[in-house]
Scaffold this motif. Sequence first.
Motif, PDB file in Angstrom:
ATOM      1  N   ALA A 248     -37.083  72.580 -29.207  1.00 35.00           N
ATOM      2  CA  ALA A 248     -38.040  73.370 -28.549  1.00 35.00           C
ATOM      3  C   ALA A 248     -39.628  73.092 -28.305  1.00 35.00           C
ATOM      4  CB  ALA A 248     -38.027  74.674 -29.216  1.00 35.00           C
ATOM      5  N   ALA A 249     -40.089  72.696 -29.443  1.00 37.03           N
ATOM      6  CA  ALA A 249     -41.490  72.165 -29.546  1.00 37.03           C
ATOM      7  C   ALA A 249     -41.649  70.804 -28.575  1.00 37.03           C
ATOM      8  CB  ALA A 249     -42.007  71.820 -30.947  1.00 37.03           C
ATOM      9  N   LEU A 250     -40.823  70.241 -28.716  1.00 40.17           N
ATOM     10  CA  LEU A 250     -41.024  68.947 -27.774  1.00 40.17           C
ATOM     11  C   LEU A 250     -40.560  69.389 -26.353  1.00 40.17           C
ATOM     12  CD1 LEU A 250     -38.653  66.504 -29.911  1.00 40.17           C
ATOM     13  CD2 LEU A 250     -41.278  66.190 -29.375  1.00 40.17           C
ATOM     14  N   ASP A 251     -39.626  70.153 -26.031  1.00 39.78           N
ATOM     15  CA  ASP A 251     -39.476  70.618 -24.428  1.00 39.78           C
ATOM     16  C   ASP A 251     -40.905  71.352 -24.202  1.00 39.78           C
ATOM     17  OD1 ASP A 251     -37.145  69.942 -23.817  1.00 39.78           O
ATOM     18  OD2 ASP A 251     -36.200  71.796 -24.769  1.00 39.78           O
ATOM     19  N   ALA A 252     -41.595  72.234 -24.941  1.00 41.48           N
ATOM     20  CA  ALA A 252     -42.584  72.882 -24.390  1.00 41.48           C
ATOM     21  C   ALA A 252     -43.928  71.909 -24.391  1.00 41.48           C
ATOM     22  CB  ALA A 252     -42.958  73.885 -25.418  1.00 41.48           C
ATOM     23  N   ASN A 253     -44.227  71.141 -25.306  1.00 36.12           N
ATOM     24  CA  ASN A 253     -45.575  70.487 -25.365  1.00 36.12           C
ATOM     25  C   ASN A 253     -45.649  69.048 -25.287  1.00 36.12           C
ATOM     26  OD1 ASN A 253     -45.676  72.860 -28.089  1.00 36.12           O
ATOM     27  ND2 ASN A 253     -47.152  72.959 -25.927  1.00 36.12           N
ATOM     28  N   MET A 254     -44.308  68.444 -24.860  1.00 32.91           N
ATOM     29  CA  MET A 254     -44.259  67.343 -24.518  1.00 32.91           C
ATOM     30  C   MET A 254     -43.360  66.788 -23.273  1.00 32.91           C
ATOM     31  SD  MET A 254     -42.794  63.732 -26.601  1.00 32.91           S
ATOM     32  CE  MET A 254     -42.421  62.351 -25.793  1.00 32.91           C
ATOM     33  N   LEU A 255     -42.123  67.121 -23.295  1.00 39.02           N
ATOM     34  CA  LEU A 255     -41.264  66.779 -22.169  1.00 39.02           C
ATOM     35  C   LEU A 255     -41.912  67.640 -20.835  1.00 39.02           C
ATOM     36  CD1 LEU A 255     -37.967  66.785 -23.947  1.00 39.02           C
ATOM     37  CD2 LEU A 255     -39.539  64.802 -23.536  1.00 39.02           C
ATOM     38  N   THR A 256     -42.055  69.005 -21.034  1.00 44.68           N
ATOM     39  CA  THR A 256     -42.518  69.848 -19.729  1.00 44.68           C
ATOM     40  C   THR A 256     -43.856  69.065 -19.068  1.00 44.68           C
ATOM     41  OG1 THR A 256     -41.683  71.820 -20.673  1.00 44.68           O
ATOM     42  CG2 THR A 256     -43.906  72.016 -19.039  1.00 44.68           C
TER      43      THR A 256
ATOM     44  N   THR B 177     -39.206  75.824 -18.611  1.00 43.67           N
ATOM     45  CA  THR B 177     -37.871  75.760 -18.157  1.00 43.67           C
ATOM     46  C   THR B 177     -37.542  74.976 -16.940  1.00 43.67           C
ATOM     47  OG1 THR B 177     -37.930  77.805 -17.134  1.00 43.67           O
ATOM     48  CG2 THR B 177     -37.248  77.649 -19.446  1.00 43.67           C
ATOM     49  N   PRO B 178     -36.396  74.450 -16.464  1.00 42.70           N
ATOM     50  CA  PRO B 178     -36.375  73.889 -15.322  1.00 42.70           C
ATOM     51  C   PRO B 178     -36.559  74.990 -14.226  1.00 42.70           C
ATOM     52  CG  PRO B 178     -34.583  72.796 -16.657  1.00 42.70           C
ATOM     53  CD  PRO B 178     -35.106  74.267 -17.588  1.00 42.70           C
ATOM     54  N   ALA B 179     -36.030  76.110 -14.461  1.00 39.26           N
ATOM     55  CA  ALA B 179     -36.251  77.073 -13.131  1.00 39.26           C
ATOM     56  C   ALA B 179     -37.733  77.374 -12.999  1.00 39.26           C
ATOM     57  CB  ALA B 179     -35.405  78.348 -13.555  1.00 39.26           C
TER      58      ALA B 179
ATOM     59  N   ALA C 177     -61.624  77.268  -9.257  1.00 38.39           N
ATOM     60  CA  ALA C 177     -61.746  78.087  -8.161  1.00 38.39           C
ATOM     61  C   ALA C 177     -62.995  78.317  -7.963  1.00 38.39           C
ATOM     62  CB  ALA C 177     -61.018  79.825  -8.703  1.00 38.39           C
ATOM     63  N   ARG C 178     -64.059  78.281  -8.712  1.00 37.90           N
ATOM     64  CA  ARG C 178     -65.572  78.404  -8.611  1.00 37.90           C
ATOM     65  C   ARG C 178     -65.825  77.363  -7.725  1.00 37.90           C
ATOM     66  NH1 ARG C 178     -66.447  80.729 -13.723  1.00 37.90           N
ATOM     67  NH2 ARG C 178     -66.695  78.627 -14.492  1.00 37.90           N
ATOM     68  N   GLU C 179     -65.244  76.096  -7.860  1.00 34.73           N
ATOM     69  CA  GLU C 179     -65.579  74.927  -7.162  1.00 34.73           C
ATOM     70  C   GLU C 179     -64.808  74.791  -5.794  1.00 34.73           C
ATOM     71  OE1 GLU C 179     -67.632  72.565  -7.832  1.00 34.73           O
ATOM     72  OE2 GLU C 179     -68.226  73.800  -9.705  1.00 34.73           O
ATOM     73  N   GLY C 180     -64.071  76.014  -5.359  1.00 35.64           N
ATOM     74  CA  GLY C 180     -63.535  76.034  -4.061  1.00 35.64           C
ATOM     75  C   GLY C 180     -62.040  75.480  -4.094  1.00 35.64           C
ATOM     76  N   VAL C 181     -61.571  75.370  -5.211  1.00 35.83           N
ATOM     77  CA  VAL C 181     -60.050  74.927  -5.271  1.00 35.83           C
ATOM     78  C   VAL C 181     -59.117  76.061  -4.928  1.00 35.83           C
ATOM     79  CG1 VAL C 181     -58.408  73.879  -6.683  1.00 35.83           C
ATOM     80  CG2 VAL C 181     -60.847  73.171  -6.965  1.00 35.83           C
ATOM     81  N   ALA C 182     -58.303  75.709  -4.138  1.00 36.30           N
ATOM     82  CA  ALA C 182     -57.027  76.763  -4.194  1.00 36.30           C
ATOM     83  C   ALA C 182     -56.016  76.627  -5.221  1.00 36.30           C
ATOM     84  CB  ALA C 182     -56.290  76.644  -2.560  1.00 36.30           C
ATOM     85  N   VAL C 183     -56.162  77.387  -6.216  1.00 41.73           N
ATOM     86  CA  VAL C 183     -55.300  77.494  -7.278  1.00 41.73           C
ATOM     87  C   VAL C 183     -54.122  78.282  -7.309  1.00 41.73           C
ATOM     88  CG1 VAL C 183     -57.327  76.913  -8.682  1.00 41.73           C
ATOM     89  CG2 VAL C 183     -56.576  79.266  -8.548  1.00 41.73           C
ATOM     90  N   THR C 184     -53.108  77.626  -7.772  1.00 41.37           N
ATOM     91  CA  THR C 184     -51.504  78.307  -8.175  1.00 41.37           C
ATOM     92  C   THR C 184     -51.550  78.424  -9.575  1.00 41.37           C
ATOM     93  OG1 THR C 184     -50.574  77.540  -6.323  1.00 41.37           O
ATOM     94  CG2 THR C 184     -49.435  78.145  -8.138  1.00 41.37           C
ATOM     95  N   ILE C 185     -51.638  79.452 -10.279  1.00 42.89           N
ATOM     96  CA  ILE C 185     -51.673  79.787 -11.510  1.00 42.89           C
ATOM     97  C   ILE C 185     -50.163  80.251 -12.191  1.00 42.89           C
ATOM     98  CG2 ILE C 185     -54.105  80.076 -11.706  1.00 42.89           C
ATOM     99  CD1 ILE C 185     -53.349  83.299 -11.792  1.00 42.89           C
ATOM    100  N   VAL C 186     -49.894  79.709 -13.171  1.00 45.86           N
ATOM    101  CA  VAL C 186     -48.295  79.968 -13.574  1.00 45.86           C
ATOM    102  C   VAL C 186     -48.436  80.679 -15.166  1.00 45.86           C
ATOM    103  CG1 VAL C 186     -46.267  79.005 -14.235  1.00 45.86           C
ATOM    104  CG2 VAL C 186     -47.613  78.091 -12.297  1.00 45.86           C
ATOM    105  N   ALA C 187     -47.879  81.534 -15.302  1.00 47.48           N
ATOM    106  CA  ALA C 187     -47.580  82.240 -16.618  1.00 47.48           C
ATOM    107  C   ALA C 187     -46.321  83.097 -16.711  1.00 47.48           C
ATOM    108  CB  ALA C 187     -48.967  82.861 -17.170  1.00 47.48           C
ATOM    109  N   ARG C 188     -45.916  83.396 -18.041  1.00 47.65           N
ATOM    110  CA  ARG C 188     -44.662  83.949 -18.200  1.00 47.65           C
ATOM    111  C   ARG C 188     -44.833  85.727 -17.911  1.00 47.65           C
ATOM    112  NH1 ARG C 188     -42.927  82.212 -23.840  1.00 47.65           N
ATOM    113  NH2 ARG C 188     -45.126  82.074 -24.030  1.00 47.65           N
ATOM    114  N   GLY C 189     -45.844  86.058 -18.171  1.00 50.57           N
ATOM    115  CA  GLY C 189     -46.375  87.438 -18.207  1.00 50.57           C
ATOM    116  C   GLY C 189     -46.627  87.924 -16.923  1.00 50.57           C
ATOM    117  N   ALA C 190     -45.831  88.634 -16.113  1.00 50.00           N
ATOM    118  CA  ALA C 190     -46.467  88.761 -14.738  1.00 50.00           C
ATOM    119  C   ALA C 190     -47.528  89.823 -14.426  1.00 50.00           C
ATOM    120  CB  ALA C 190     -45.118  89.509 -13.752  1.00 50.00           C
TER     121      ALA C 190
END
Length: 259
Positions: A107-115, A68-70, A28-41
């Motif tokens: 679950a580990a593979l889904d989160a840290n490899m497949l996602t 998750t796919p959603a 963002a400091r470089e002027g990039v328009a960022v979309t940030i994602v996380a679970r906790g709103a």
Amino acid sequence: MDLGLSTRTALVCGASKGLGLGCAQSLAREGVAVTIVARGAEALEAAAAAIRAATGATVTAVAADITTPAGRAAALAACPAPDILVTNAGGPKPGDFRDWDRDVWIAALDANMLTPIELIRATVDGMIARRFGRIVNITSGAVKAPIDILGLSNGARSGLTGFVAGLARKTVAHNVTINNLLPGPFETDRLRETARQWSKQTGKSEETVLAERRAANPSGRFGTPAEFGDACAYLCSTQAGFITGQNLLMDGGHYPGTF
């Protein structure tokens, strides 16, 4: 140095705190328009507000579980054609492999490899068509020097590393680079979680474990999310177009090898 990113867009995962937030702030400091994602709103909205206030950048917050796919669909709906993709998901819990059944491994593979692979698949062709793309995967120093209690992370992240090694050699001709950032000990919640695990195993207090880890590092300290974010921003820069398929280890010199 002007990193040449002021017209770019980025999708940054796991960005409400820690290393993901550090990356989003630096971009963002470089002027990039960022979309940030996380679970906790709540934490995510607070992070977005802080980035806007500090940088003036356009920040879009998407509260979703990127594993998750959603969650991936929501993130890509908000940022369907990013120039920059920073993949990041919390690492699996430490423990003993004897306690992990197939569901835990999947679950580990889904989160840290497949996602990360799914996110790359969804965005890389657009980057190729536009002749610019930077993909940075936040993995772990455990890829370089495995940590016994982090077997799930060792395995899943190593799988991602192997996949990226092949793909990165195909996309670079189109000015699309793919690299991995390998954090060692950084001041994050993950560090404290690992320290608590060691505390239980050794009988030492959590603070003693942390103090010993600081002292054992050649730098005498832990890393900061801000310096990690700046390394990420450089890998995303126009100047970094000749760097691809690499694993940048950021660990204060803890890894003792030459290569």
